[in-house]
Design a protein around this motif. Sequence first.
Motif, PDB file in Angstrom:
ATOM      1  N   ALA A  62       0.827  -1.204   0.000  1.00 40.32           N
ATOM      2  CA  ALA A  62       0.000   0.000   0.000  1.00 40.32           C
ATOM      3  C   ALA A  62       0.868   1.264   0.000  1.00 40.32           C
ATOM      4  CB  ALA A  62      -0.916   0.001   1.210  1.00 40.32           C
ATOM      5  N   ARG A  63       1.973   1.218   0.718  1.00 43.16           N
ATOM      6  CA  ARG A  63       2.804   2.411   0.872  1.00 43.16           C
ATOM      7  C   ARG A  63       3.606   2.719  -0.390  1.00 43.16           C
ATOM      8  NH1 ARG A  63       3.806   7.241   2.470  1.00 43.16           N
ATOM      9  NH2 ARG A  63       5.897   7.630   3.176  1.00 43.16           N
ATOM     10  N   PHE A  64       4.207   1.701  -0.996  1.00 42.68           N
ATOM     11  CA  PHE A  64       5.124   1.919  -2.115  1.00 42.68           C
ATOM     12  C   PHE A  64       4.536   1.552  -3.469  1.00 42.68           C
ATOM     13  CE2 PHE A  64       8.039   1.106   1.497  1.00 42.68           C
ATOM     14  CZ  PHE A  64       8.575   2.365   1.560  1.00 42.68           C
ATOM     15  N   ASN A  65       3.255   1.203  -3.523  1.00 44.51           N
ATOM     16  CA  ASN A  65       2.578   0.862  -4.771  1.00 44.51           C
ATOM     17  C   ASN A  65       3.351  -0.220  -5.523  1.00 44.51           C
ATOM     18  OD1 ASN A  65       0.739   0.817  -6.795  1.00 44.51           O
ATOM     19  ND2 ASN A  65       1.327   2.774  -7.708  1.00 44.51           N
ATOM     20  N   LEU A  66       3.529  -1.371  -4.873  1.00 42.43           N
ATOM     21  CA  LEU A  66       4.336  -2.450  -5.433  1.00 42.43           C
ATOM     22  C   LEU A  66       3.701  -3.079  -6.666  1.00 42.43           C
ATOM     23  CD1 LEU A  66       5.666  -4.237  -2.245  1.00 42.43           C
ATOM     24  CD2 LEU A  66       6.819  -2.601  -3.694  1.00 42.43           C
ATOM     25  N   ASP A  67       2.410  -2.892  -6.879  1.00 39.72           N
ATOM     26  CA  ASP A  67       1.791  -3.435  -8.086  1.00 39.72           C
ATOM     27  C   ASP A  67       2.382  -2.795  -9.331  1.00 39.72           C
ATOM     28  OD1 ASP A  67       0.137  -5.196  -6.808  1.00 39.72           O
ATOM     29  OD2 ASP A  67      -1.523  -3.771  -6.622  1.00 39.72           O
ATOM     30  N   HIS A  68       2.870  -1.586  -9.193  1.00 31.95           N
ATOM     31  CA  HIS A  68       3.484  -0.900 -10.326  1.00 31.95           C
ATOM     32  C   HIS A  68       4.897  -1.423 -10.586  1.00 31.95           C
ATOM     33  CE1 HIS A  68       4.197   2.326 -13.149  1.00 31.95           C
ATOM     34  NE2 HIS A  68       5.300   2.643 -12.515  1.00 31.95           N
ATOM     35  N   ILE A  69       5.604  -1.837  -9.522  1.00 32.80           N
ATOM     36  CA  ILE A  69       7.001  -2.266  -9.642  1.00 32.80           C
ATOM     37  C   ILE A  69       7.110  -3.761  -9.950  1.00 32.80           C
ATOM     38  CG2 ILE A  69       9.175  -2.492  -8.390  1.00 32.80           C
ATOM     39  CD1 ILE A  69       8.293  -0.045  -6.745  1.00 32.80           C
ATOM     40  N   LEU A  70       6.350  -4.592  -9.221  1.00 36.13           N
ATOM     41  CA  LEU A  70       6.533  -6.043  -9.317  1.00 36.13           C
ATOM     42  C   LEU A  70       6.256  -6.632 -10.697  1.00 36.13           C
ATOM     43  CD1 LEU A  70       5.252  -7.236  -5.842  1.00 36.13           C
ATOM     44  CD2 LEU A  70       7.590  -7.061  -6.646  1.00 36.13           C
ATOM     45  N   PRO A  71       5.237  -6.207 -11.438  1.00 31.06           N
ATOM     46  CA  PRO A  71       5.072  -6.802 -12.767  1.00 31.06           C
ATOM     47  C   PRO A  71       6.275  -6.555 -13.679  1.00 31.06           C
ATOM     48  CG  PRO A  71       3.074  -5.698 -12.137  1.00 31.06           C
ATOM     49  CD  PRO A  71       4.112  -5.357 -11.100  1.00 31.06           C
ATOM     50  N   ASN A  72       6.966  -5.452 -13.508  1.00 27.39           N
ATOM     51  CA  ASN A  72       8.128  -5.172 -14.339  1.00 27.39           C
ATOM     52  C   ASN A  72       9.301  -6.085 -13.998  1.00 27.39           C
ATOM     53  OD1 ASN A  72       6.775  -3.153 -15.660  1.00 27.39           O
ATOM     54  ND2 ASN A  72       7.445  -1.574 -14.239  1.00 27.39           N
ATOM     55  N   LEU A  73       9.375  -6.555 -12.753  1.00 31.16           N
ATOM     56  CA  LEU A  73      10.473  -7.453 -12.375  1.00 31.16           C
ATOM     57  C   LEU A  73      10.356  -8.788 -13.092  1.00 31.16           C
ATOM     58  CD1 LEU A  73      10.788  -6.794  -8.544  1.00 31.16           C
ATOM     59  CD2 LEU A  73      12.234  -5.951 -10.374  1.00 31.16           C
ATOM     60  N   GLY A  74       9.132  -9.223 -13.373  1.00 36.80           N
ATOM     61  CA  GLY A  74       8.942 -10.481 -14.076  1.00 36.80           C
ATOM     62  C   GLY A  74       9.300 -10.406 -15.544  1.00 36.80           C
ATOM     63  N   ASN A  75       9.421  -9.221 -16.088  1.00 39.02           N
ATOM     64  CA  ASN A  75       9.706  -9.063 -17.509  1.00 39.02           C
ATOM     65  C   ASN A  75      11.189  -8.936 -17.808  1.00 39.02           C
ATOM     66  OD1 ASN A  75       7.010  -9.145 -18.173  1.00 39.02           O
ATOM     67  ND2 ASN A  75       6.736  -6.954 -17.915  1.00 39.02           N
ATOM     68  N   LEU A  76      12.037  -9.032 -16.798  1.00 40.56           N
ATOM     69  CA  LEU A  76      13.474  -8.950 -17.037  1.00 40.56           C
ATOM     70  C   LEU A  76      13.941 -10.212 -17.750  1.00 40.56           C
ATOM     71  CD1 LEU A  76      14.732  -7.524 -13.643  1.00 40.56           C
ATOM     72  CD2 LEU A  76      14.399  -6.306 -15.778  1.00 40.56           C
ATOM     73  N   ARG A  77      14.621 -10.051 -18.839  1.00 39.07           N
ATOM     74  CA  ARG A  77      15.119 -11.177 -19.615  1.00 39.07           C
ATOM     75  C   ARG A  77      16.567 -10.911 -20.001  1.00 39.07           C
ATOM     76  NH1 ARG A  77      11.152 -13.215 -17.903  1.00 39.07           N
ATOM     77  NH2 ARG A  77       9.302 -13.824 -19.026  1.00 39.07           N
ATOM     78  N   VAL A  78      17.305 -11.986 -20.166  1.00 39.05           N
ATOM     79  CA  VAL A  78      18.685 -11.879 -20.623  1.00 39.05           C
ATOM     80  C   VAL A  78      18.676 -12.105 -22.127  1.00 39.05           C
ATOM     81  CG1 VAL A  78      20.978 -12.881 -20.480  1.00 39.05           C
ATOM     82  CG2 VAL A  78      19.567 -12.704 -18.431  1.00 39.05           C
ATOM     83  N   HIS A  79      19.181 -11.146 -22.863  1.00 41.62           N
ATOM     84  CA  HIS A  79      19.254 -11.245 -24.308  1.00 41.62           C
ATOM     85  C   HIS A  79      20.719 -11.318 -24.711  1.00 41.62           C
ATOM     86  CE1 HIS A  79      15.025 -10.334 -24.593  1.00 41.62           C
ATOM     87  NE2 HIS A  79      15.208  -9.273 -23.827  1.00 41.62           N
TER      88      HIS A  79
END
Length: 124
Positions: A62-79
Amino acid sequence: MDIPISSRDFRCLQLACVALGLVAGSIIIGVSVSKAVAALGGIFIGAAGLGLLILAYPFLKARFNLDHILPNLGNLRVHPHPAPDQGEGRSNANGNKEGVRSNLATVSRTLEKLKPGARGTGEG
């Protein structure tokens, strides 16, 4: 037999379990003589830390709005970078083998030069 429990009581129970894990882990590490027992105390402290994270997650979310941050962590890929084009006539497998042989030959020559009493070291 279901016993109703309020959300506040549940949070207090979670906090009590976390505190008990921290205290137990600290005591085990404090009185341990062997490394294996100290590792067991570390497991208690690690489990208490995980419990604390689970307890604090709704507040942090609730404090840091993690819903905005966490989905982006799953999209990290090594190319990986593609290898430079070897030319149309050569295949990548043959080019790679030749490159490895060349590197091995270079390393072998360098090692020969570094051997004491080897020819070509500049001692004349």
